[in-house]
Scaffold this motif. Structure first.
Motif, short mmCIF file in Angstrom:
data_model
loop_
_atom_site.label_atom_id
_atom_site.label_comp_id
_atom_site.label_asym_id
_atom_site.label_seq_id
_atom_site.Cartn_x
_atom_site.Cartn_y
_atom_site.Cartn_z
N LYS A 14 10.20 5.64 -5.43
CA LYS A 14 10.34 4.88 -5.94
C LYS A 14 11.37 4.24 -5.09
O LYS A 14 11.54 2.67 -4.12
CB LYS A 14 10.55 4.03 -7.08
CG LYS A 14 10.38 3.25 -7.75
CD LYS A 14 10.32 2.87 -9.61
CE LYS A 14 10.98 1.55 -9.32
NZ LYS A 14 11.57 2.10 -10.70
N ALA A 18 12.00 1.08 -1.79
CA ALA A 18 12.82 -0.35 -1.82
C ALA A 18 13.37 -0.26 -0.72
O ALA A 18 13.71 -1.58 -0.59
CB ALA A 18 13.13 -0.08 -3.10
N PHE A 21 9.88 -2.14 1.90
CA PHE A 21 9.46 -2.76 2.02
C PHE A 21 10.20 -3.69 2.43
O PHE A 21 9.16 -5.18 3.30
CB PHE A 21 8.58 -2.25 1.20
CG PHE A 21 7.51 -1.69 1.12
CD1 PHE A 21 6.32 -2.39 1.41
CD2 PHE A 21 7.29 -1.07 0.70
CE1 PHE A 21 5.58 -1.59 2.02
CE2 PHE A 21 6.00 0.29 0.25
CZ PHE A 21 4.87 -0.03 1.36
N ASP A 27 4.70 -9.95 3.82
CA ASP A 27 2.72 -9.90 4.19
C ASP A 27 1.95 -10.99 4.41
O ASP A 27 2.03 -11.71 3.14
CB ASP A 27 2.36 -9.14 2.37
CG ASP A 27 2.18 -8.62 1.81
OD1 ASP A 27 1.31 -8.50 2.87
OD2 ASP A 27 1.43 -9.21 0.28
N PRO A 33 1.23 -4.48 -0.78
CA PRO A 33 1.43 -4.03 -1.30
C PRO A 33 2.32 -3.85 -3.09
O PRO A 33 2.49 -4.31 -2.73
CB PRO A 33 3.36 -2.73 -0.17
CG PRO A 33 2.64 -3.61 0.76
CD PRO A 33 2.30 -4.84 0.84
N GLY A 34 1.89 -2.45 -3.61
CA GLY A 34 2.07 -2.32 -4.39
C GLY A 34 1.16 -2.28 -6.17
O GLY A 34 1.48 -1.42 -6.91
N ASP A 35 0.18 -1.75 -4.98
CA ASP A 35 -0.84 -1.82 -6.54
C ASP A 35 -1.77 -0.53 -6.01
O ASP A 35 -1.27 0.24 -5.27
CB ASP A 35 -1.94 -3.03 -6.29
CG ASP A 35 -2.84 -2.46 -8.40
OD1 ASP A 35 -2.88 -1.94 -8.61
OD2 ASP A 35 -2.12 -4.19 -9.09
N SER B 163 -1.01 -5.74 -12.46
CA SER B 163 0.17 -6.63 -13.88
C SER B 163 -0.61 -7.44 -14.88
O SER B 163 0.34 -8.67 -15.09
CB SER B 163 0.22 -7.69 -12.49
OG SER B 163 -0.28 -8.15 -11.51
N ARG B 246 3.82 2.74 -15.25
CA ARG B 246 3.73 1.59 -13.75
C ARG B 246 3.23 -0.31 -14.29
O ARG B 246 3.00 -0.77 -14.41
CB ARG B 246 2.66 1.84 -13.06
CG ARG B 246 3.65 3.49 -12.19
CD ARG B 246 3.42 3.77 -11.51
NE ARG B 246 3.61 4.52 -10.09
CZ ARG B 246 3.98 6.17 -9.67
NH1 ARG B 246 2.56 7.00 -10.14
NH2 ARG B 246 4.38 6.42 -9.02
N ALA B 250 4.58 -3.64 -14.28
CA ALA B 250 4.04 -4.51 -13.34
C ALA B 250 3.65 -5.43 -14.00
O ALA B 250 3.75 -7.25 -13.72
CB ALA B 250 2.50 -4.05 -13.08
#
Lengths: 336, 336
Positions: A14, A18, A21, A27, A33-35, B163, B246, B250
């Motif tokens: 993580k 951080a 990205f 983006d 990104p992130g899921d 999320s 997570r 989120a």
């Protein structure tokens, strides 16, 4: 070398993400990104996709015999260059990358940040404002392995395959020829080179830059070739003769290079080649990684800007050089 | 071990690809392998995409302390499983994979053929008849690295993100819990295990199979959750507590597990765990790689077949276990 610089072993996934990205630029995905996965747009209901990997000690050395140390920026740039080139070679526009990094724990965090900067810079220069890194994966290994999958948009056009060349077609090329091969020879030589820009020897440095951070033909060259009616196209990654052989084989035709033109190309590389004890024509014919585009066009087509006629498609099979056996072939990335 | 079996060092890239591609099953792409890039269909004008890597000695050992030797089939299967699981977790259907193999020259050709068989078998079992390997890359390295990027089709639905969980939602799960972690403990143990199916100890072998060749929930589970109104969903790859965290982070919510239910899950693993000196509840809460789906649903939603209520979404933050601190957390694939 600093020995107490932070390495990736000091961070969890993580924390490293951080750092990465925010360096990657805007983006462009529908879901970035992130899921578990990203979602990208596919306006014409098709997605072009390819995958390519760079492996330490196979595709690059962290330290070359010349003394040059490959930066993260170099690897990030090259990863993007070789991937988007495959998309352009279909006549498509790059739309996204997903990137997997396998890193030794001893890799300096700074090197990984540089890699992110190289990805971003190359996307900005070589892809388009529509393209970004939309996802990734991080893991540990005992050597650096960088894999990207890249997607593209055909914008409603048919993809340009390798198989459509027909006897009578013109063979044309856009991009560098033999320059990245010359750069490889420089890096593998004993010419002292601690960095790319600052060195006194601009001629050799220019070749090394082409190896480490290949410039590609303009972004629009692949789509322009498709619009101009290209019957076949590919990305010259393994050498001109070898890659032309792929079009010949896929299309069931022969290809004859314009020997005079290619010898002229070699002339501009001759001074550098002489200093390295190398044959510049072997660089032109056999050198990979320039990532120019090789395409065939109907004889009456108007070649898009930048494409140069370098031969013709003939009946038969195989690749000839002014009707004769080519004096050099190319590169098998796997067999080495 | 045979020492004169053919290895990949005996082959060039083209010859090895010629052995791999026929084993991969029917090509489902608009344009399949063999050109610079493939072209896949994106019927709703969107493509879901993710990337995931398996690295020798980080994600699997070629020979485990138990004596079990990881087969190419195992690695091919697991590569597909972990990739398609990310697509399912968005509520999408897997449509293609591109696969990059980095192989030491000493890798036996048979091992690589087994890997292709594992890819094909897992696609057939875990993806769908719409999915195939549409492209790839081969290179040399000093350890085995297998990367796949996977695409998916949302079939017109919105993706299910991490999320969207809201206080009052039901937390539900489908798939195995703690089984792959148990398998890892078996493989790392001194229980003798030369193969998975033929061993006398079926209980321990079953766990090892779940680690090496994870079974996923039924193909339709992810899309069914989306249709049923899932507000959040992810693939449980790093452990139940960690992955639930997570969703909590989120979504800006807290998650409270049903401690009684999860303790019951641990009971079924208790005999095996006792033999290995392990805590079965730690497997259930902290073990990764089962690749079940964890999702949240409105309280009045009808849970899709196979989903089981295992907790609830609450106001606040973080993850609790019957209101208390969870007795185990999870796995950071990068920090190890």
């Amino acid at each position: 070398m600093p020995t107490n610089a932070p390495t990736v072993a000091d961070l969890d996934e993580k924390s490293l993400l951080a750092l990465i990205f925010p360096r990657l630029g805007p983006d462009t995905a529908l879901l970035g990104p992130g899921d578990d996965a990203a979602v990208i747009a596919a306006p014409d209901s098709r997605t072009v996709i390819s995958i390519d990997t760079l492996v330490q000690d196979a595709d690059f050395r962290l330290e070359w015999p010349s003394g040059y140390r490959t930066t993260g920026f170099d690897v990030g740039w090259k990863c993007v260059a070789q991937n988007v080139s495959d998309i352009r070679a279909m006549g498509a526009v790059p739309t996204s990358l997903v990137v997997s990094l396998t890193l030794p724990g001893s890799t300096e965090v700074k090197w990984v940040e540089d890699l992110a900067d190289g990805l971003a810079a190359a996307i900005s220069s070589l892809a388009s404002e529509r393209c970004s890194v939309v996802g990734g994966d991080l893991g540990r290994g005992n050597q650096i392995v960088v894999t990207a999958a890249v997607t593209g948009d055909l914008e409603g056009r048919a993809p340009v395959l390798r198989s459509g060349a027909r006897p009578g077609n013109v063979l044309a090329h856009i991009g560098a020829l033999g320059v990245a091969a010359g750069g490889l020879a420089v890096l593998e030589s004993r010419f002292h080179m601690t960095d790319l820009e600052g060195t006194d020897d601009q001629e050799l440095a220019g070749l090394a830059v082409a190896q480490c951070r290949p410039r590609l033909p303009p972004t629009g060259a692949g789509p322009a070739a498709a619009v101009a009616g290209a019957t076949a196209m590919l990305d010259v990654s393994d050498g001109l003769v070898r890659d032309a052989g792929r079009i010949a084989r896929a299309s069931g035709v022969g290809i004859d290079f314009d020997a005079d033109y290619l010898r002229t190309q070699a002339v501009s590389l001759a001074p550098a080649a002489a200093r390295l004890g190398a044959d510049p024509l072997a660089w032109v014919l056999g050198g990979g990684e320039d990532h120019g585009l090789l395409a065939t066009f109907p004889v009456n087509a108007v070649l898009p800007e930048g494409f140069v006629r370098i031969g013709k498609v003939i009946a038969g099979e195989g690749v000839t050089f002014g009707g004769a056996v080519p004096p050099a072939t190319g590169w098998d990335h796997f067999a080495g």
